[in-house]
Design a protein around this motif. Structure first.
Motif, mmCIF file in Angstrom:
data_model
loop_
_atom_site.group_PDB
_atom_site.id
_atom_site.type_symbol
_atom_site.label_atom_id
_atom_site.label_comp_id
_atom_site.label_asym_id
_atom_site.label_seq_id
_atom_site.Cartn_x
_atom_site.Cartn_y
_atom_site.Cartn_z
ATOM 1 N N PHE A 105 0.836 -1.194 0.000
ATOM 2 C CA PHE A 105 0.000 0.000 0.000
ATOM 3 C C PHE A 105 0.875 1.251 0.000
ATOM 4 C CE2 PHE A 105 -2.060 -3.504 2.122
ATOM 5 C CZ PHE A 105 -3.303 -3.537 1.515
ATOM 6 N N LEU A 106 0.619 2.144 -0.942
ATOM 7 C CA LEU A 106 1.316 3.428 -1.014
ATOM 8 C C LEU A 106 0.442 4.461 -0.321
ATOM 9 C CD1 LEU A 106 3.762 4.987 -2.161
ATOM 10 C CD2 LEU A 106 2.344 5.469 -4.176
ATOM 11 N N ASP A 107 0.943 5.030 0.774
ATOM 12 C CA ASP A 107 0.173 6.002 1.536
ATOM 13 C C ASP A 107 -0.118 7.247 0.697
ATOM 14 O OD1 ASP A 107 0.314 4.309 3.750
ATOM 15 O OD2 ASP A 107 2.059 5.324 4.590
ATOM 16 N N LYS A 108 -1.149 7.989 1.081
ATOM 17 C CA LYS A 108 -1.472 9.245 0.407
ATOM 18 C C LYS A 108 -0.230 10.137 0.377
ATOM 19 C CE LYS A 108 -5.940 8.987 -0.435
ATOM 20 N NZ LYS A 108 -6.528 9.161 -1.726
ATOM 21 N N GLY A 109 0.044 10.732 -0.787
ATOM 22 C CA GLY A 109 1.212 11.582 -0.960
ATOM 23 C C GLY A 109 2.401 10.848 -1.544
ATOM 24 N N GLY A 110 2.423 9.520 -1.443
ATOM 25 C CA GLY A 110 3.436 8.712 -2.098
ATOM 26 C C GLY A 110 4.809 8.686 -1.458
ATOM 27 N N GLU A 111 4.956 9.196 -0.238
ATOM 28 C CA GLU A 111 6.289 9.214 0.368
ATOM 29 C C GLU A 111 6.529 8.045 1.317
ATOM 30 O OE1 GLU A 111 7.664 12.925 1.831
ATOM 31 O OE2 GLU A 111 6.857 14.031 0.116
ATOM 32 N N THR A 112 5.457 7.445 1.810
ATOM 33 C CA THR A 112 5.578 6.289 2.696
ATOM 34 C C THR A 112 4.631 5.198 2.209
ATOM 35 O OG1 THR A 112 3.891 7.191 4.203
ATOM 36 C CG2 THR A 112 6.207 7.658 4.740
ATOM 37 N N GLY A 113 4.891 4.008 2.682
ATOM 38 C CA GLY A 113 4.042 2.888 2.307
ATOM 39 C C GLY A 113 4.112 1.801 3.354
ATOM 40 N N ARG A 114 3.352 0.764 3.108
ATOM 41 C CA ARG A 114 3.328 -0.341 4.060
ATOM 42 C C ARG A 114 3.048 -1.643 3.322
ATOM 43 N NH1 ARG A 114 0.711 1.954 8.070
ATOM 44 N NH2 ARG A 114 1.053 3.910 7.036
ATOM 45 N N MET A 115 3.421 -2.717 3.977
ATOM 46 C CA MET A 115 3.139 -4.041 3.445
ATOM 47 C C MET A 115 2.520 -4.868 4.556
ATOM 48 S SD MET A 115 5.661 -6.885 1.759
ATOM 49 C CE MET A 115 6.534 -7.238 3.258
ATOM 50 N N LEU A 116 1.444 -5.531 4.222
ATOM 51 C CA LEU A 116 0.806 -6.454 5.152
ATOM 52 C C LEU A 116 0.910 -7.848 4.546
ATOM 53 C CD1 LEU A 116 -2.458 -4.484 5.998
ATOM 54 C CD2 LEU A 116 -0.328 -4.527 7.282
ATOM 55 N N ALA A 117 1.302 -8.801 5.354
ATOM 56 C CA ALA A 117 1.374 -10.188 4.901
ATOM 57 C C ALA A 117 0.443 -11.021 5.768
ATOM 58 C CB ALA A 117 2.803 -10.706 4.988
ATOM 59 N N GLY A 118 -0.281 -11.883 5.120
ATOM 60 C CA GLY A 118 -1.201 -12.753 5.841
ATOM 61 C C GLY A 118 -1.708 -13.841 4.934
ATOM 62 N N ARG A 119 -2.888 -14.335 5.270
ATOM 63 C CA ARG A 119 -3.468 -15.429 4.496
ATOM 64 C C ARG A 119 -4.958 -15.210 4.303
ATOM 65 N NH1 ARG A 119 -2.871 -20.073 8.033
ATOM 66 N NH2 ARG A 119 -2.731 -18.512 9.641
ATOM 67 N N TYR A 120 -5.461 -15.708 3.196
ATOM 68 C CA TYR A 120 -6.891 -15.838 2.975
ATOM 69 C C TYR A 120 -7.231 -17.294 3.261
ATOM 70 C CZ TYR A 120 -6.244 -11.554 0.215
ATOM 71 O OH TYR A 120 -5.910 -10.289 -0.199
ATOM 72 N N ILE A 121 -8.114 -17.499 4.189
ATOM 73 C CA ILE A 121 -8.583 -18.848 4.503
ATOM 74 C C ILE A 121 -10.033 -18.899 4.034
ATOM 75 C CG2 ILE A 121 -8.949 -20.547 6.330
ATOM 76 C CD1 ILE A 121 -6.746 -18.993 7.924
ATOM 77 N N ASP A 122 -10.269 -19.645 2.968
ATOM 78 C CA ASP A 122 -11.544 -19.597 2.260
ATOM 79 C C ASP A 122 -12.248 -20.951 2.233
ATOM 80 O OD1 ASP A 122 -11.213 -16.890 1.402
ATOM 81 O OD2 ASP A 122 -9.938 -17.580 -0.244
ATOM 82 N N ARG A 123 -13.571 -20.880 2.323
ATOM 83 C CA ARG A 123 -14.422 -22.017 1.963
ATOM 84 C C ARG A 123 -15.136 -21.607 0.691
ATOM 85 N NH1 ARG A 123 -18.488 -22.427 5.672
ATOM 86 N NH2 ARG A 123 -20.177 -22.046 4.232
ATOM 87 N N LEU A 124 -15.001 -22.404 -0.329
ATOM 88 C CA LEU A 124 -15.635 -22.125 -1.613
ATOM 89 C C LEU A 124 -16.619 -23.239 -1.930
ATOM 90 C CD1 LEU A 124 -12.247 -21.585 -2.001
ATOM 91 C CD2 LEU A 124 -13.236 -20.286 -3.881
ATOM 92 N N GLU A 125 -17.621 -22.891 -2.716
ATOM 93 C CA GLU A 125 -18.567 -23.892 -3.193
ATOM 94 C C GLU A 125 -18.766 -23.729 -4.686
ATOM 95 O OE1 GLU A 125 -22.217 -23.757 -0.962
ATOM 96 O OE2 GLU A 125 -21.198 -24.166 0.940
ATOM 97 N N LYS A 126 -18.976 -24.860 -5.314
ATOM 98 C CA LYS A 126 -19.276 -24.880 -6.745
ATOM 99 C C LYS A 126 -20.791 -25.006 -6.880
ATOM 100 C CE LYS A 126 -17.916 -27.450 -10.886
ATOM 101 N NZ LYS A 126 -17.156 -28.652 -11.320
ATOM 102 N N ARG A 127 -21.392 -23.915 -7.366
ATOM 103 C CA ARG A 127 -22.842 -23.875 -7.570
ATOM 104 C C ARG A 127 -23.112 -23.528 -9.025
ATOM 105 N NH1 ARG A 127 -24.514 -19.977 -2.471
ATOM 106 N NH2 ARG A 127 -23.552 -21.247 -0.826
#
Length: 185
Positions: A105-127
């Motif tokens: 993510f590039l913060d407003k103004g473009g001088e700083t930013g951040r990174m978040l690391a994690g996971r998506y844990i999903d239940r999916l269905e085929k319909r």
């Protein structure tokens, strides 16, 4: 093993490969929709009754795109969600998936930013022949922030690099792709 049995086994294996790709495409479609602020694309990754969990808050999957646009638009000039390691277990028309994600993510103004690391844990269905998310639980396990500079020491604004846009004017939607579209930092 008879020819019929071999063909049936091959067909079952092929269906599993097709399902795995459709599941991964659904998860990537969600991230692309977030980054391009394409609410329809985000919504197309959820079934109508889906739930997206954010921290302690649960919202409808159908409402998630609008929620993400508001949040990302208020805080950041740009965002990129990267889906990396992906595993899924398929049992008939239900699948459980774990996908590692990096959000930059590039913060407003473009001088700083951040990174978040994690996971998506999903239940999916085929319909009706289509895989979509029914429940998404997102983790955040690492958060890093700092100066957003290029190797030249400059920030993105003024760099003249191609800049993506958060709408269908983004060069990734152009067909055919040419050098005529897009703005620059």
């Amino acid at each position: 093993m008879s020819t019929e049995d071999r063909l049936a086994a091959l067909e079952a294996r092929m269906q599993e490969v097709v399902d795995r790709q459709a599941i991964f495409d659904c998860i990537k479609r969600n991230s692309r929709g977030n980054d391009r602020f394409d609410i329809d694309l985000v919504a197309s990754s959820y079934h109508d009754d889906a739930v997206h969990e954010l921290g302690e808050k649960q919202i409808s999957g159908r409402e998630y795109g609008e929620h993400a646009n508001r949040s990302h638009g208020a805080l950041f000039d740009a965002n990129l969600h990267n889906v990396t390691m992906h595993m899924c277990e398929i049992d008939g028309d239900v699948a459980h998936a774990e996908s590692y994600s990096l959000g930059v993510f590039l913060d407003k103004g473009g001088e700083t930013g951040r990174m978040l690391a994690g996971r998506y844990i999903d239940r999916l269905e085929k319909r009706k022949g289509e895989w979509r998310i029914v429940l998404r639980r997102a983790t955040v396990e690492v958060a890093i922030e700092g100066k957003a500079t290029l190797p030249t020491g400059k920030t993105l604004p003024g760099s003249r690099y191609l800049r993506g846009s958060r709408d269908r004017d983004d060069p990734s939607y152009a067909r055919p792709l040419t050098t005529d579209s897009g703005s620059r930092w």
